[in-house]
Scaffold this motif. Sequence first.
Motif, mmCIF file in Angstrom:
data_model
loop_
_atom_site.group_PDB
_atom_site.id
_atom_site.type_symbol
_atom_site.label_atom_id
_atom_site.label_comp_id
_atom_site.label_asym_id
_atom_site.label_seq_id
_atom_site.Cartn_x
_atom_site.Cartn_y
_atom_site.Cartn_z
ATOM 1 N N THR A 176 0.831 -1.203 0.000
ATOM 2 C CA THR A 176 0.000 0.000 0.000
ATOM 3 C C THR A 176 0.867 1.255 0.000
ATOM 4 O OG1 THR A 176 -1.782 -1.168 1.112
ATOM 5 C CG2 THR A 176 -1.816 1.213 1.261
ATOM 6 N N GLN A 189 -7.911 0.522 -0.727
ATOM 7 C CA GLN A 189 -8.176 -0.761 -0.085
ATOM 8 C C GLN A 189 -9.454 -0.694 0.758
ATOM 9 O OE1 GLN A 189 -4.762 -2.177 2.037
ATOM 10 N NE2 GLN A 189 -5.553 -4.241 2.216
ATOM 11 N N ASP A 193 -5.663 -1.344 -5.132
ATOM 12 C CA ASP A 193 -5.171 -1.934 -3.889
ATOM 13 C C ASP A 193 -6.143 -3.022 -3.448
ATOM 14 O OD1 ASP A 193 -3.794 -2.503 -1.634
ATOM 15 O OD2 ASP A 193 -3.726 -0.444 -0.888
HETATM 16 MG MG LIG Z 1 -2.325 -2.821 2.112
#
Ligand SMILES: [Mg+2]
Lengths: 269, 383
Positions: free
Chosen positions: B61, B100, B176
């Motif tokens: 990330t 995410q 993500d």
């Molecule tokens: Mg992550």
Amino acid sequence: MRRLSWFNAVSLTLGFAFLYIPMLILIVYSFNGGKLVTVWAGFSTKWYGELFRNEAFLDAALNTLKVALLSSTFATVLGTMAAYTIVRGGRFFGRTLFSGMIYAPLVMPEVITGLSLLLLFIAIGLDRSIITIVLAHTTFSMCYVSVVVSSRLVTFDRSLEEAALDLGSTPFEAFRLVTLPIIAPAVISGWLLAFTLSLDDLVIASFTAGPSSTTLPIKIFSAVRLGVSPEINALSTILISIVAVGVITTSLMSKRAIMRRQKEEQEAI
Amino acid sequence: MADAAAQQVFAPWNAPEAKPIIQFRNVTKRFGDFTAIDDLTLDIHEKEFFSLLGPSGCGKTTMMRMLAGFETPTEGTILLDGQDIAPVPPNKRAVNMMFQSYALFPHLSVWDNIAFGLRREGLDKDRIGNRVEEMLRLVQLGKFAQRKPHQISGGQRQRVALARSLAKAPKLLLLDEPLGALDKKLRQETQFELMDIQETTGTTFVIVTHDQEEAMTVSSRVAVMDHGKIVQVDTPDRIYEEPNSVYVADFLGDVNIIRGKASRKDMGADTDHVHIHFAEGQSPLWAATKRDLAEGTEVALAIRPEKVTITRDRPTDRNNAIRGKVHDIAYLGNISTYHVELPGGQIIKAQTANTRRVARRSFTWEDEVWLSFTDTAGAVLVD
Ligand SMILES: [Mg+2]
Ligand SMILES: Nc1ncnc2c1ncn2[C@@H]1O[C@H](COP(=O)(O)OP(=O)(O)O)[C@@H](O)[C@H]1O
């Protein structure tokens, strides 16, 4: 519903009595027909009539309303900006000092705040008028707004602002289109808080008001020193109703709205 | 057929004159004392479908956030199209990211969420409307256009987030863990959808995934990460068949690791093979490798279960055969995995396709069997 134990029931009754009997007496006597405040002489609404013919009171009421509207609006803008900077500004120079200082007026005795503002206005040669009261009220109520708004911002998911930036909005657009609509309930309750604070402020207003710009609390206070008149009772009753009906219900509503928004936001993640 | 041929040669990372769209040059990112990205150098080329694979917390990330502009490298530079992107704010980058956590705007409807980025571009109403409808069709959410994010399911939210990041047709799209919350069927459909989009738009994709199968399906190349470093970057087939470390071999799919000592004493002039002495009393394994290994080097032979054959009698056509006893059988429908215990106690997994009904399978628990594999079936690794 759970039944209260006798101890709790007694405490509750005493508490309510303590808080509301004085107001109840005031309200009852505002409908007194006689001139004497403490002797009941039959039901009448004549003091309400008298009140609406009393220009000094009406003027003061209008001033109070103007001051409250203006100062709470300014305080909301400034307080929201301050909260945003403190919560979102990262570690800029002087952040700790700034966030400490902004809350200082919360604990500062009002007399001191009032006095220092008075000295400032004299020093810069600003004549005391409605404007000076608005300035003073903005100063002390913006920290209340900033407390309310920053407690909301702390729980606000930062990635929403990042998503807005990512999709091409400027930082200001991200604030206007994403952050502000989501924290709006907190901003509104901040405004209401500032409004009520301004509405009933006596101390700071007496320092900063000029002779032609008295507010209602000042007027009532000085009138009472010459003796309580039934007219004041009537006026106070009206004020109590406004506060009770208007402010309490809207603040309840906005509290519910805050909770709903927060729930929506959590569920959306 | 021409298409397939064109796809075969898509390998700009091998072309010295190709200009990468993204270049990480010795990028390090620290949060306080903690190093999230450690001196990372990486090129990603235009039209690639690049996957980042690695355990949680390895910095995937963080890499995405540096590309999107939400984090700045502590050291090193990131180039996008040859330009250093450090001074470019996130809203000025031709990069879109799917978060995410989705980061859908809770106060806006699905429709308005998708239209958000298009409106910032100042497109006219019709164009925005058409594009949003197109995106809604793509993610099959037409019926939910007027709902708020909290009124739809997790999988649907994920698709809204995907549609929102695709809507602006960016040059570089960062995803993500985009498909984690989808069920298997929808996930596969969306994977093919993504590949389609990629083919038609020529967008470069960088995708973070936990799912190695997904990485294998969609990627042109896969990078396996560990603690802020890239351990290996390669095409899916190479990373699967020729991992450069036990870590990579272990991360992608099932693998048997047989540890032992390398020896070339009895090899004569053959420098393409090596003997691996892995247990007392067992004849050494014979494995192909070009590595230059000193006598007695500790090595690991990584071999996939599907490359190990299980038979009742000793096969005559293979150099590597080990005797063992069936310890356990995992029946997975299309395949079965046999866990075979060697005399030393080590368990080796062998996989066979279930071409016959399970009732008629040849081996059962406690059977004595032979495991065999060719010299090229495994990869010789040195840690
Ligand atoms: Mg992550
Ligand atoms: N803003 C931050 N402050 C401190 N540590 C962070 C921050 N962002 C990420 N990290 C740390 O960096 C490491 C890598 O995180 P991340 O890139 O999110 O990993 P993942 O590969 O799971 O996506 C984690 O150990 C995380 O705790």
